[in-house]
Enzyme design. Sequence first.
Site, PDB file in Angstrom:
ATOM      1  N   SER A   1       1.993  11.546  11.001  1.00 24.27           N
ATOM      2  CA  SER A   1       2.569  10.273  10.955  1.00 24.27           C
ATOM      3  C   SER A   1       3.286   9.903  12.527  1.00 24.27           C
ATOM      4  CB  SER A   1       3.993  10.107  10.188  1.00 24.27           C
ATOM      5  OG  SER A   1       3.208  10.014   8.758  1.00 24.27           O
TER       6      SER A   1
ATOM      7  N   TYR B   1       9.821   4.949   2.526  1.00 22.89           N
ATOM      8  CA  TYR B   1       8.489   5.364   3.184  1.00 22.89           C
ATOM      9  C   TYR B   1       7.514   5.024   2.759  1.00 22.89           C
ATOM     10  CZ  TYR B   1       6.594   8.193   6.989  1.00 22.89           C
ATOM     11  OH  TYR B   1       5.527   8.752   7.836  1.00 22.89           O
ATOM     12  N   SER B   2       6.338   4.259   3.217  1.00 30.74           N
ATOM     13  CA  SER B   2       5.283   4.343   2.663  1.00 30.74           C
ATOM     14  C   SER B   2       4.176   4.180   3.674  1.00 30.74           C
ATOM     15  CB  SER B   2       5.292   3.078   1.642  1.00 30.74           C
ATOM     16  OG  SER B   2       3.983   2.656   1.275  1.00 30.74           O
ATOM     17  N   ASN B   3       3.100   5.162   3.577  1.00 28.97           N
ATOM     18  CA  ASN B   3       2.144   4.843   4.554  1.00 28.97           C
ATOM     19  C   ASN B   3       1.353   3.620   4.281  1.00 28.97           C
ATOM     20  OD1 ASN B   3       1.716   7.667   6.048  1.00 28.97           O
ATOM     21  ND2 ASN B   3       1.904   8.146   3.755  1.00 28.97           N
TER      22      ASN B   3
ATOM     23  N   GLY C   1       5.512  14.397  12.077  1.00 30.52           N
ATOM     24  CA  GLY C   1       4.283  14.126  11.136  1.00 30.52           C
ATOM     25  C   GLY C   1       3.901  15.284  10.389  1.00 30.52           C
TER      26      GLY C   1
END
Length: 396
Positions: free
Chosen positions: A113, A209-211, A351
């Site tokens: 991340s 949080y969201s990719n 990340g």
Amino acid sequence: MRSPTEQSPRSATRQGARRRRAVSAAAALAVGVMTLGVLAPPAASDSAAPAAAAAGPDAVQRALNTLVRDDGMPAALASVKDRNGRTRTYTAGVGDLTTGSKVPRDGQVRIGSNTKAFTAVVVLQLVAEGKIDLDAFVDTYLPGLVRGEGIDGNRITVRHLLQHTSGLPEYGVHLDDDEIRNRYFEPRELLDLALEHPADAEPGKTWGYSNTNYVLAGLIVQKITGRPLAEEMDRRIIKRIGLRHTYFPAPGEMTLREPHPRGYHRSTEDGPLRDFTEMDPSAGWAAGQLISTNSDLNRFFTALLAGRLLPAAQLAEMRTTVPVGTSGLRYGLGLTSRTLSCGGVYWGHGGDIAGYETRGGVTDDGRAANVAVTSIPTDEAAVRHVGEAVDRALCG
């Protein structure tokens, strides 16, 4: 995605709970920043004069040794830079559990991340060029693309994406380890997977949080520039500030190009370590696909905070943060801040991706440190020890 093995952190609390149960590759993909709050065997190696170590070398080395000896990390690596630019690198453990080979000094790792910070910089550069408006709706750039149960691209702004306040669901938790390791994903496939599920929250109402947010940010970059995201990152950031060991893997590229420690992954907290060094990182894409080194990450975040990548106005936007639950972590636009035990804060991201975890950042007075381990911690003590390693490096 797993790329950052960031587990779909929809909240720091839920993420912690998932980590205690298991850290699948998908979960790892979703986890990313949530574990930043806790970060905290062989000898240190100098890349500068011994008397001018960037931080207490003994304290940092002990922290890495703890990660290997007590927390079961196959390897731990660190790069620490002091205010004067002098650097010290550290290693602990072994680079390959099968052969027992040494850990490459400042070896390449998958940075998960941390990729989000690079994506956010590209978006903000385009904002500075007048090509993107942070408060414009996603539909302005990707008309009709973002629709689903409780989801409407006419209500989600670019700022919401970069700040994780869009309410969009995470796609990574719906992938299994074998898919993440072996399958190539187009960005639109990742988005479509997320849109099969209802929104987590109303846009702008809460941090989650969201990719998926960063997949959309990457798609906007490509739409506006007419070029692949990887090329824009390379041109605008990697070559511009001389990141010699950082790159966006090409489609189908499953290995790391330069000397690296092998990465290992547990599908469950008590499962066996599996070698995950070779994997297709496309499930992370704009949210977690990059490969780099600790020293290159230090160089990137130092250049960013020094204003070498963004005009003052856009850097100020990036550093405008919201709280992440009660964790003490604050999230801006692809950039986080965390309090140091010695006072002040450091700025970075962090990340997770199957096989690797990276944590670290820089201070406003020029200190920088990054720590990498070659397996995602699966218990709270290990997560805390990674955080402590970063704190010792910056406070020593």
